[in-house]
Design a protein around this motif. Structure first.
Motif, short mmCIF file in Angstrom:
data_model
loop_
_atom_site.label_atom_id
_atom_site.label_comp_id
_atom_site.label_asym_id
_atom_site.label_seq_id
_atom_site.Cartn_x
_atom_site.Cartn_y
_atom_site.Cartn_z
N SER A 40 0.83 -1.20 0.00
CA SER A 40 0.00 0.00 0.00
C SER A 40 0.87 1.25 0.00
CB SER A 40 -0.93 -0.01 1.21
OG SER A 40 -1.67 1.18 1.27
N ARG A 41 1.91 1.25 0.83
CA ARG A 41 2.83 2.40 0.85
C ARG A 41 3.50 2.59 -0.51
NH1 ARG A 41 6.30 0.69 5.15
NH2 ARG A 41 4.64 -0.11 6.42
N ASP A 42 3.88 1.48 -1.14
CA ASP A 42 4.50 1.56 -2.47
C ASP A 42 3.54 2.19 -3.47
OD1 ASP A 42 6.77 0.34 -1.48
OD2 ASP A 42 6.26 -1.64 -2.29
N GLY A 43 2.27 1.84 -3.37
CA GLY A 43 1.27 2.40 -4.29
C GLY A 43 1.10 3.90 -4.10
N TRP A 44 1.02 4.35 -2.83
CA TRP A 44 0.87 5.78 -2.58
C TRP A 44 2.12 6.55 -2.99
CZ3 TRP A 44 -3.57 7.95 -2.14
CH2 TRP A 44 -4.64 7.24 -1.62
N LEU A 45 3.28 5.97 -2.78
CA LEU A 45 4.52 6.63 -3.20
C LEU A 45 4.58 6.74 -4.72
CD1 LEU A 45 7.28 7.82 -2.44
CD2 LEU A 45 8.20 5.51 -2.60
N SER A 46 4.13 5.71 -5.41
CA SER A 46 4.09 5.75 -6.87
C SER A 46 3.12 6.82 -7.36
CB SER A 46 3.69 4.40 -7.43
OG SER A 46 4.65 3.44 -7.11
N LEU A 47 1.99 6.95 -6.69
CA LEU A 47 1.05 8.00 -7.05
C LEU A 47 1.68 9.37 -6.90
CD1 LEU A 47 -1.89 8.75 -7.81
CD2 LEU A 47 -2.36 8.84 -5.37
N LEU A 48 2.41 9.56 -5.83
CA LEU A 48 3.12 10.82 -5.62
C LEU A 48 4.17 11.05 -6.70
CD1 LEU A 48 3.60 13.25 -3.69
CD2 LEU A 48 5.33 11.83 -2.59
N LEU A 49 4.88 9.98 -7.09
CA LEU A 49 5.92 10.11 -8.11
C LEU A 49 5.34 10.30 -9.51
CD1 LEU A 49 8.50 7.46 -6.91
CD2 LEU A 49 8.69 9.94 -6.82
N VAL A 50 4.07 10.05 -9.69
CA VAL A 50 3.43 10.31 -10.97
C VAL A 50 2.95 11.76 -11.04
CG1 VAL A 50 1.33 9.80 -12.29
CG2 VAL A 50 2.79 7.95 -11.53
#
Length: 139
Positions: free
Chosen positions: A11-21
């Motif tokens: 879940s943390r990886d997903g939110w971090l990816s959203l931020l990086l997008v």
């Protein structure tokens, strides 16, 4: 690693990816636009490359689905921890590739890439992020 910790990490990886997008595009919109023919001549090819980069996700998505299946088979066995780690590794690689169109939009913003083209590339990346979510069956 237990199931709860693995899901929390994914879940943390997903939110971090959203931020990086989203963050690079928002930051690059604040940069001054590079005037001249150099920037304008790169805008359209950059958009086309961004659209083509969406197709780089086809093999990554296949690998992700296979990792999901392997993780589901490994639940409640001794291989569960390694299955979660393998799923995370495959998913992280896929998320990096999924963010590529948005990063190309961020590069194109100062080069004169139109806002509509930027939104299309970012939305493409966001749709790919949704595809790489963890299904409820793995709870």
């Amino acid at each position: 690693m237990n199931r709860t910790a693995a899901r929390r990490q994914l879940s943390r990886d997903g939110w971090l990816s959203l931020l990086l997008v989203i963050a690079p595009v928002l930051i690059s919109r604040q940069l001054p636009e590079l005037a001249g023919r150099f920037g304008e001549s790169l805008a359209l090819p950059l958009f086309i490359i961004g659209l083509a980069s969406l197709f780089l996700n086809l093999p990554r998505f296949t690998a992700y689905k296979h990792a999901l299946i392997a993780t589901e088979k490994g639940l409640d066995t001794g291989d569960e921890s390694s299955a979660w780690m393998a799923l995370r590794a495959v998913r992280l690689r896929a998320l990096w590739i999924a963010a590529l169109p948005a990063w190309l939009a961020a590069i194109g913003a100062p080069l004169g890439l139109e806002p509509v083209a930027q939104v299309l590339l970012v939305c493409g990346s966001l749709v790919l992020l949704v595809l790489y979510r963890i299904p409820r069956q793995l709870q």
